[in-house]
Design a protein around this motif. Structure first.
Motif, PDB file in Angstrom:
ATOM      1  N   ILE A  28       6.671  -3.434   0.555  1.00  0.00           N
ATOM      2  CA  ILE A  28       6.632  -2.894  -0.950  1.00  0.00           C
ATOM      3  C   ILE A  28       5.501  -1.556  -1.051  1.00  0.00           C
ATOM      4  O   ILE A  28       5.615  -0.836  -2.056  1.00  0.00           O
ATOM      5  N   GLU A  29       4.969  -1.257   0.128  1.00  0.00           N
ATOM      6  CA  GLU A  29       4.180  -0.183   0.290  1.00  0.00           C
ATOM      7  C   GLU A  29       3.995   0.413   1.683  1.00  0.00           C
ATOM      8  O   GLU A  29       3.958  -0.633   2.366  1.00  0.00           O
ATOM      9  N   ILE A  30       4.285   1.892   1.884  1.00  0.00           N
ATOM     10  CA  ILE A  30       4.113   2.110   3.173  1.00  0.00           C
ATOM     11  C   ILE A  30       3.296   3.410   3.425  1.00  0.00           C
ATOM     12  O   ILE A  30       3.090   4.282   2.331  1.00  0.00           O
ATOM     13  N   GLN A  42      -1.419  14.956   7.972  1.00  0.00           N
ATOM     14  CA  GLN A  42      -0.676  15.044   6.729  1.00  0.00           C
ATOM     15  C   GLN A  42      -0.607  13.430   6.475  1.00  0.00           C
ATOM     16  O   GLN A  42      -0.546  12.716   7.339  1.00  0.00           O
ATOM     17  N   SER A  43      -0.463  13.095   5.147  1.00  0.00           N
ATOM     18  CA  SER A  43      -0.287  11.665   4.896  1.00  0.00           C
ATOM     19  C   SER A  43       0.979  11.830   3.499  1.00  0.00           C
ATOM     20  O   SER A  43       1.090  12.474   2.960  1.00  0.00           O
ATOM     21  N   LYS A  44       1.463  10.331   3.940  1.00  0.00           N
ATOM     22  CA  LYS A  44       2.529   9.910   2.754  1.00  0.00           C
ATOM     23  C   LYS A  44       2.336   8.715   2.605  1.00  0.00           C
ATOM     24  O   LYS A  44       2.132   7.501   3.315  1.00  0.00           O
ATOM     25  N   ALA A  79      14.672   5.771   3.211  1.00  0.00           N
ATOM     26  CA  ALA A  79      14.695   5.829   4.695  1.00  0.00           C
ATOM     27  C   ALA A  79      14.956   7.057   5.216  1.00  0.00           C
ATOM     28  O   ALA A  79      13.990   7.403   6.114  1.00  0.00           O
ATOM     29  N   HIS A  80      15.491   7.954   4.730  1.00  0.00           N
ATOM     30  CA  HIS A  80      15.720   9.334   5.309  1.00  0.00           C
ATOM     31  C   HIS A  80      14.485  10.000   5.221  1.00  0.00           C
ATOM     32  O   HIS A  80      13.919  10.918   6.093  1.00  0.00           O
ATOM     33  N   GLU A  81      13.949  10.040   4.102  1.00  0.00           N
ATOM     34  CA  GLU A  81      12.676  10.679   3.954  1.00  0.00           C
ATOM     35  C   GLU A  81      11.320  10.258   4.721  1.00  0.00           C
ATOM     36  O   GLU A  81      10.673  10.976   5.415  1.00  0.00           O
ATOM     37  N   LEU A  82      11.461   8.983   4.991  1.00  0.00           N
ATOM     38  CA  LEU A  82      10.354   8.161   6.058  1.00  0.00           C
ATOM     39  C   LEU A  82      10.770   8.786   7.433  1.00  0.00           C
ATOM     40  O   LEU A  82       9.814   9.121   8.205  1.00  0.00           O
TER      41      LEU A  82
END
Length: 257
Positions: A28-30, A42-44, A79-82
């Motif tokens: 639910i959060e990454i 960098q952070s996401k 998924a592709h973004e991550l």
């Protein structure tokens, strides 16, 4: 003070989830802190709609409710973004070898997005801590960094604390090598095939690590009882376990041809 030597970026990850079952629970959060060889970061941080209700017990831990993620993307949508953000990264986390990485791999498999882990190294900061001191994340943060962990169970706070602990561990333990390859080797446990550790390598062969065939060769069991393969593929095992079992089974079939 010694510092981490990186040949390629290191993605330090932390997940907040609906629960602790890798096969059935969802992210639910990454949070991902991407550390480059020059130590820039960098952070996401991304909220994920799990497509299922968040149990009250889980909300009590991380504070995330159904209404907080109702407009968030599903993992399949994100998924592709991550995957792109973690391209060419080794992976680190706190208890990540047993939970975060296996669950992340499950989510990519469910989304039918290939997330190749075969050439990545895994560094589990909890494993270093337990090998050296045997404590919890908040205690580790206090012990190594002399700080109180604020916003515990916020994925970003936990991921940042994990990276700080890793750097502090390198300063405390002189015999710890500073590169990811050596740390991955130091923190790995058994020679497992799947993340759930249902299949392990022993004496150069794949062996079941659970149930009535524990300690028996996977190939010998499947040769004698091919229906056991069908049962495992239909049962509630993680997708990663089924994927690895299928690879072994199909390799057996090819050798018969």
């Amino acid at each position: 003070m010694p510092s981490l030597l990186l040949k390629r970026p290191l993605a330090v990850i932390d997940l907040e989830t609906t629960g602790t079952n890798v096969a059935s629970d969802r992210i639910i959060e990454i949070a991902i802190i991407k550390v480059f060889p020059d130590k820039t970061t960098q952070s996401k941080v991304k909220r994920i709609n799990p497509g299922m209700p968040i149990p009250a017990g889980s909300t009590a831990i991380h504070g995330i409710r159904d209404e907080d993620v109702k407009d968030a993307p599903t993992f399949k949508q994100a998924a592709h973004e991550l995957k792109q953000f973690m391209d060419n990264c080794d992976l680190a986390g706190y208890n990540s070898n047993r939970f975060d990485i296996p669950l992340l791999v499950e989510e990519f498999l469910r989304a039918s997005v290939e997330f190749d882990i075969s050439k990545r190294k895994f560094v589990d900061v909890q494993r270093i801590f337990h090998l050296m001191e045997k404590r919890t994340l908040a205690a580790a943060y206090k012990f190594y960094c002399d700080k109180q962990l604020e916003n515990a169970h916020s994925a970003e706070a936990d991921a940042l604390a994990t990276y700080e602990i890793l750097e502090a561990q390198l300063g405390r333990y002189e015999h710890l090598q500073q590169d990811v390859d050596a740390l991955a080797e130091f923190t790995k446990e058994e020679d497992y095939i799947d993340f759930a550790r249902r299949l392990v390598m022993q004496g150069g062969q794949e062996v079941f690590n659970f149930g009535k065939y524990k300690g028996r060769s996977v190939r010998e069991v499947l040769k004698a009882e091919p229906q056991y393969y069908d049962w495992m593929m239909k049962a509630d095992f993680p997708l990663n376990t089924k994927q690895k079992l299928s690879e072994i089974f199909h390799n057996m079939m090819l050798k018969k041809m």
